[in-house]
Design an enzyme around this catalytic site. Structure first.
Site, short mmCIF file in Angstrom:
data_model
loop_
_atom_site.label_atom_id
_atom_site.label_comp_id
_atom_site.label_asym_id
_atom_site.label_seq_id
_atom_site.Cartn_x
_atom_site.Cartn_y
_atom_site.Cartn_z
N LEU A 331 0.69 -1.21 0.09
CA LEU A 331 0.02 -0.08 0.04
C LEU A 331 0.80 1.41 0.06
O LEU A 331 0.25 2.25 -0.47
CB LEU A 331 -1.01 0.10 1.10
N GLY A 334 6.95 4.16 4.18
CA GLY A 334 7.29 5.21 4.78
C GLY A 334 8.63 5.32 5.28
O GLY A 334 9.59 4.41 4.98
N GLY A 337 8.59 2.09 7.60
CA GLY A 337 8.22 0.66 7.48
C GLY A 337 7.38 0.55 6.05
O GLY A 337 6.81 2.04 5.56
N VAL A 339 3.86 -0.65 4.58
CA VAL A 339 2.30 -1.24 4.76
C VAL A 339 1.78 -1.95 3.61
O VAL A 339 1.89 -1.58 2.34
CB VAL A 339 1.72 -0.05 5.14
N ASP A 450 4.12 13.83 13.36
CA ASP A 450 4.36 13.88 11.77
C ASP A 450 3.01 13.84 11.03
O ASP A 450 2.59 12.91 10.36
CB ASP A 450 4.96 12.10 11.54
#
Length: 687
Positions: A331, A334, A337, A339, A450
């Site tokens: 998906l 970042g 990590g 996703v 963030d």
């Protein structure tokens, strides 16, 4: 090997006993991802029994349960016209009752009820559009509450004596820590709970007496003494010293700490049946025991670091759910990590965040920080943590699945062809409410650090949920800021924070101001393809808005769709973004103020006002001066001229497609005619 074989024999021989014991235990799981703490559960062996529906929804009586804490239960009470006031009685039992932190909203009253702790403006803002067949409905809502200093629970008899016939809804309140009340949840009731009978508190816990409001009979809750952590109950976690390690885990419950009592009865079992164990079964058992040991080590580690327990998923299950972490399931990626979308064995779609490998210390710190923060908050616009997997050198977090991707993907046309302005404004409002909750309703407050459009996720109905708490930190109670090295995403980082290293709630306000500009312009926060002076979106927006040139940067997708309300609300949101982007943090509004102002702008669409909106000449021509004081922002938008016409625009409903797989959910709203339905937007007002 012989020792292992004997263990297998003992295990098989005592299976009937274990099954008999398990049947008398409390079942506390609803589906694969929802687990209730002691003393709650779903079977007759539980001290306080709730219900688990077929779709894995936890309910109390007929009301959905939002959360359960060590002293309260939050349940949803949707606004409903004509509901008998006697329905409130179902929330009173010998183990729980509505607390005095609630404002009970009543209708059809013979006379106004006494003053309430809930501000009148809050009630009107959230319920004035509810149509109960009475056009002056908002004037008929009465609010009943108790003095929190004199009573712990709502007095049911006093409610029935008010002369009101209908129970509309409720508002649960909390404290900011300075004694002033703040609304935490609308259409929610807070229930306080207790246990009756003989005290089951552990040795290092104290018994807190709770007086039942109906039976006037003393109950109790357990609370660990100072210097100890746990839930305080002898049958559950008990209490342990904060600096000590977790004791042997409970294999059936998945918790650490406390004591485990297993009565072993061996006898009367035919020796022949035990000797039928095959070598294959023995190997399978040994492998299973190894996995259990790994997962229970993980539980102990989580307990030591966070003091909480969450579901632990086997690593093999994560691999299977993501097709071995296939790029087809990816998906997004970042800083900490990647996703993936994943499908669990129960056919539930989840989002699986696989941490990027750096040093083991950095990875574990990010995982533990995110688990601790997400487990301590509960808000409808914050993404829910479902569990984790920490095996084979991997750190994985499992979240609820958001099928419509991120706000950034829609603004950059990576998904769909664009979002209508009412949808964007609703997303901004919901996001602001979530951040305001972190800043104001949590003690100590949580600073996200963030906030950006790629961390704002959208569900089936385009409802927003804030995600990625890897950088979040708890604020200091004794000061208004904490000192830390600047971290965050370029383009969203508070410039004053970058200079002083002082992190406060206003740092999140600045980042959210950038998101507001993104929503208005659909431009990237940082884009090196733009002219050198315009690379940073925040600087570009402050310059254009200050000169009265907002129209030069508005997303072209919104221009042909501008009506009177759209034009007005766009400029109001731009003015709010301008204030959020102030260099000095003291000049920025708080997130509570931002959320309230966005809600007011959003609701203005449904206010019965009209007239031809005329743009001020200040907005049609750009000033060459960079002095913002020459162009007061209040002159950017003229007030509406009342002429009796309504500006309420009906929009078509859009059915949510919850049965679609994530690969097929690519729909977007191309115009206001295909935006969310009016009922959907109304739902945001009264939630």
């Amino acid at each position: 090997m012989l020792k292992a074989f004997l263990h297998v024999v003992l295990f098989i021989c005592t299976l009937p006993l274990i099954a008999a014991q398990k049947s008398s235990k409390c079942e506390n799981s609803c589906g694969t991802s929802k687990h209730l703490p002691y003393p709650f559960g779903f079977s007759s062996g539980c001290h306080i029994r709730l219900n688990c529906t077929e779709n894995s929804t936890i309910v109390l009586d007929k009301y959905p349960v939002r959360s359960v804490t060590n002293d309260s239960i939050l349940i949803d009470l949707p606004a409903q016209c004509g509901r008998p006031v006697e329905a409130l009685l179902s929330m009173f039992s010998h183990n729980y009752a509505p607390t005095s932190h609630n404002g009970i909203l009543l209708q059809n009253c013979s006379s106004p009820v006494k003053a309430c702790r809930i501000p009148t403006t809050m009630v009107q803002t959230n319920f004035e559009l509810l149509d109960c067949g009475n056009h002056s409905n908002n004037n008929t809502i009465s609010c009943y509450s108790e003095d929190v200093n004199k009573s712990t629970f709502i007095d049911y008899l006093s409610v029935t004596r008010t002369g009101c016939r209908s129970l509309l809804s409720a508002i649960a309140t909390g404290s900011l820590g300075n004694g002033s009340a703040i609304s935490l949840d609308v259409q929610v009731v807070e229930l306080g709970w207790w246990l009756d009978g003989e005290s089951q508190c552990s040795d290092d816990a104290e018994r807190v007496t709770v007086l039942s409001p109906l039976e006037n009979w003393p109950g109790y809750r357990c609370r660990c003494l100072e210097g100890f952590v746990g839930d305080g109950y002898r049958e559950s976690l008990g209490c342990r010293k904060e600096s000590s390690r977790c004791s042997a885990p409970k294999y059936l419950s998945g918790h650490c700490g406390g004591t485990t009592r297993v009565g072993v009865l061996i006898g009367g079992v035919a020796a022949g049946a035990c000797l039928m164990i095959s070598v294959a079964m023995m190997c399978c058992f040994i492998r299973r025991r190894s996995h259990l040991r790994t997962r229970n080590r993980t539980r102990r580690r989580l307990c030591e670091a966070t003091g909480i327990s969450i579901p632990i998923y086997p690593y093999e299950e994560m691999e299977k759910a993501t097709m071995n972490f296939s790029d087809k399931r990816r998906l997004g990626t970042g800083a900490y990590g990647t996703v993936y979308s994943g499908k669990l064995p129960n056919d539930e779609w989840v989002a699986i965040k696989r941490m990027i490998h750096r040093s083991d210390t950095d990875n574990i710190e990010q995982v533990m920080n995110e688990i601790k923060l997400l487990s301590s908050v509960s808000h409808q616009n914050l993404v829910r943590l479902l569990g984790c997997s920490i095996e084979n050198g991997e750190q994985i977090l499992v979240f609820e699945f958001m099928p419509n991707g991120t706000l950034s993907q829609h603004l950059q046309r990576e998904r769909g062809n664009g979002l209508a302005w009412p949808v964007r404004l609703t997303i901004a409002t919901e996001t602001a409410q979530a951040i305001a909750y972190l800043h104001s309703a949590i003690n100590p407050p949580i600073y996200h650090r963030d906030i950006k459009s790629s961390n704002i996720l959208l569900d089936y109905n385009y409802k927003s949920k804030v995600a990625d708490f890897g950088l979040s930190r708890l604020g200091m109670v004794e000061s208004s800021h904490i000192s830390t090295a600047p971290q965050g995403t370029p383009g969203y980082l508070d410039p004053q924070y970058h200079q002083t290293f002082h992190l406060s709630d206003k740092s999140d306000v600045y980042s959210f101001g950038v998101v507001l500009v993104e929503i208005i312009t659909a431009l990237k926060a940082v884009d090196f393809l733009r002219p050198q002076n315009d690379v940073n979106l925040a600087s570009l927006a402050v310059d254009r808005i200050g000169k009265g040139c907002l129209d030069k940067i508005i997303d072209p997708f919104l221009m042909p769709r501008q009506d009177d309300w759209t034009f007005s609300s766009l400029h109001k949101v731009a003015e709010l973004a301008f204030r959020c982007l102030a260099f000095h943090s003291d000049m920025r509004p708080s997130m509570v103020e931002v959320a309230a102002e966005l809600e007011q702008i959003r609701l203005s669409k449904y206010v019965s006002l009209g007239g031809n909106f005329k743009a001020s000449s200040e907005t049609s021509s750009c000033s060459s001066s960079s002095d913002v004081s020459e162009k007061p922002l209040s002159l950017m938008v003229k007030k509406f001229e009342l002429d009796g016409r309504g500006i309420y625009d009906s929009v078509n409903s859009l059915d949510s497609e919850k049965d679609r797989s994530p690969n097929s959910v690519e729909d977007s709203w191309l115009s206001e005619e295909s935006s969310p339905s009016s009922n959907s937007l109304l739902g945001h007002v009264i939630q």
